[in-house]
Design an enzyme around this catalytic site. Structure first.
Site: not given
Ligand SMILES: [Zn+2]
Length: 464
Positions: A150, A87
């Site tokens: 994340e 992501d």
């Molecule tokens: Zn990162």
């Protein structure tokens, strides 16, 4: 084994695959979220891209309900983990070329995610591929673990480690080279001001509103207060300008229809080192506390000043500590709010790796006039410098770069903290500009190649 030679033999493919991967717009998108794709279509496409690439090239791939996945090489009880994420943060404005064009110019690939974290993810994938194709025998299993949120809530790693074995050791290519081996503990706490009722009177100036800061982890650079009631406007205005002058600060004063509005400008900084900033909220509180306020406001602004003003080390609230690995505890008062109905302080604490979060919690419960309303604690993360992981990665880094591999201790948190024995290992080389989350994010192709060689040797040395 000449690892760099193996990387150079695959250079064109590595660049091409990195570009293709970066062209997937893998931003959190709740609109397109579904059971199979909990963070939306783009992120799921990026996860599937990698997993399918892995299985088509001879690895075992596994998708864990769209939250995470892994690509596996070899057999053995123990696992060497490489923790990456697909992501990316939103692209923002001001790009020279399209943020998902992955334009190659001047030896750099420009794209959102080039550094954080899709470039290094592809480097780690090629590193596994090189180790696999070398045919060298391995004693341990190697797993590239792929997270998908994340940049938001880390539900990916929570979900993954609920279902899968924790690696014996590993690294996350999601921060800086050489090696980040210590990360402070991070506490966010919300304190509610609770004045003792018996002393409460409504005489004096009323603070109808006071606010400063939006985030726990930033020093607030703006503060605002509105005063009404028994005002002597001229007196307040002149003492305010004297206060601003004394502290060399900028601010504004305006009075209209019986309401005085005060603004103060400080300087923003990351909570990792509050002393790099100027806390606008605490300065404004320090001014307000000396006015003829009603008792509720007087108590709040006096307490804020007593416990937090000019003290970023938690001394006044008796939670100060320090150690050799990580230095001093830091405290940032990031979100300050007051109305006649409710008053609070949101604070961010970064504590040394040898300190105990439970002791700090206890300390926060003892602050007179404040009630600890809520607290979240992300424990410190630390791998002892004698650990095999550290000595191996140090040796590999030095062999590949010719530089000594200094161990870095930080106040921030990296993805590596979701591994039990894990360190952050690259991809940003010392002295390079940090462009993660910025416009025109890029990765230097030579650095991408160098990181791939480092990761390949590291994987082999850890798993052999
Ligand atoms: Zn990162």
């Amino acid at each position: 084994m000449d690892w760099m030679k193996e990387v150079l033999a695959r250079k064109e493919d590595l660049i091409k695959d990195t570009q293709e991967f970066l062209r997937i717009r893998s931003i959190l998108d709740k609109e397109t979220a579904s059971k199979e794709a909990p963070f939306g279509k783009g992120i799921n496409e990026a996860l599937e891209f990698l997993l399918q690439k892995g299985s088509s090239e001879g690895f075992i791939s596994k998708n864990l309900d769209g939250y995470a996945g892994h690509i596996e090489l070899g057999t053995g009880q123990d696992i060497i983990g490489i923790l990456c994420h697909v992501d990316v943060v939103p692209e923002g404005d001001g790009w020279t070329s399209g943020p998902f064009d992955a334009d190659l110019r001047e030896g750099r690939i420009y794209a959102r995610g080039a550094m954080d974290d899709k470039g290094p993810t592809m480097a780690a994938y090629y590193a596994m591929k090189i180790v696999s194709e070398s045919g060298l025998p391995l004693q341990k299993k190697v797993r590239m673990i792929i997270g998908t949120d994340e940049e938001s809530d880390w539900q990916c790693v929570d979900h993954y480690f609920k279902h899968e074995q924790m690696p014996l050791m590993g690294f996350a290519p999601d921060a800086d080279f050489p090696i980040i081996y210590a990360e402070k503990g991070i506490i966010d706490a919300e304190l509610h001001y609770t004045p003792s009722e018996s002393t409460s009177t409504q005489e004096g100036i009323i603070v109808t509103e006071f606010h400063s800061g939006e985030r726990y982890n930033m020093v607030p650079d703006k503060a605002f207060a509105a005063l009404s009631g028994n005002l002597n406007s001229d007196e307040i205005q002149s003492s305010y300008s004297a206060f601003l002058k004394k502290h060399n600060l900028k601010g504004d004063y305006a009075e209209k229809e019986g309401t005085a509005k005060l603004m103060l400008t400080g300087k923003s900084a990351h909570a990792m080192e509050p002393n790099n900033g100027i806390n606008a909220g605490l300065y404004l509180a320090a001014f307000l506390k000396d006015l003829k306020l009603n008792s509720g406001a007087k108590g709040y602004f006096s307490s804020l000043t007593d416990f937090f003003f000019g003290d970023s080390r938690g001394k006044a609230v008796s939670i100060a500590s320090k150690d050799e690995v990580s230095g001093e505890l830091t405290l940032n008062a990031g979100i300050l709010r007051y109305t006649e109905k409710a008053a609070s302080a949101g604070i961010n604490i970064r504590y040394p790796v040898t300190a105990d979060g439970a002791d700090i919690k206890e300390g926060l419960q003892q602050i007179p006039g404040f009630l600890l309303h809520s607290l979240s604690d992300s424990k410190p993360h630390y791998v002892n410098q004698d650990h095999e992981l550290i000595s191996t990665l140090q040796r590999v880094y030095t062999e590949q770069t010719g530089e000594t591999a200094e161990l870095i201790s930080i106040g921030g948190g990296t993805y590596a903290r979701s591994l039990e024995a894990g360190v952050a290992f690259g991809p940003l080389f010392p002295g390079r500009e940090d462009v993660a989350h910025q416009k025109d994010e890029y990765i230097i192709v030579d650095d991408l190649l160098k990181a791939t060689a480092i990761y390949a040797q590291a994987i082999y040395e850890l798993a052999k």
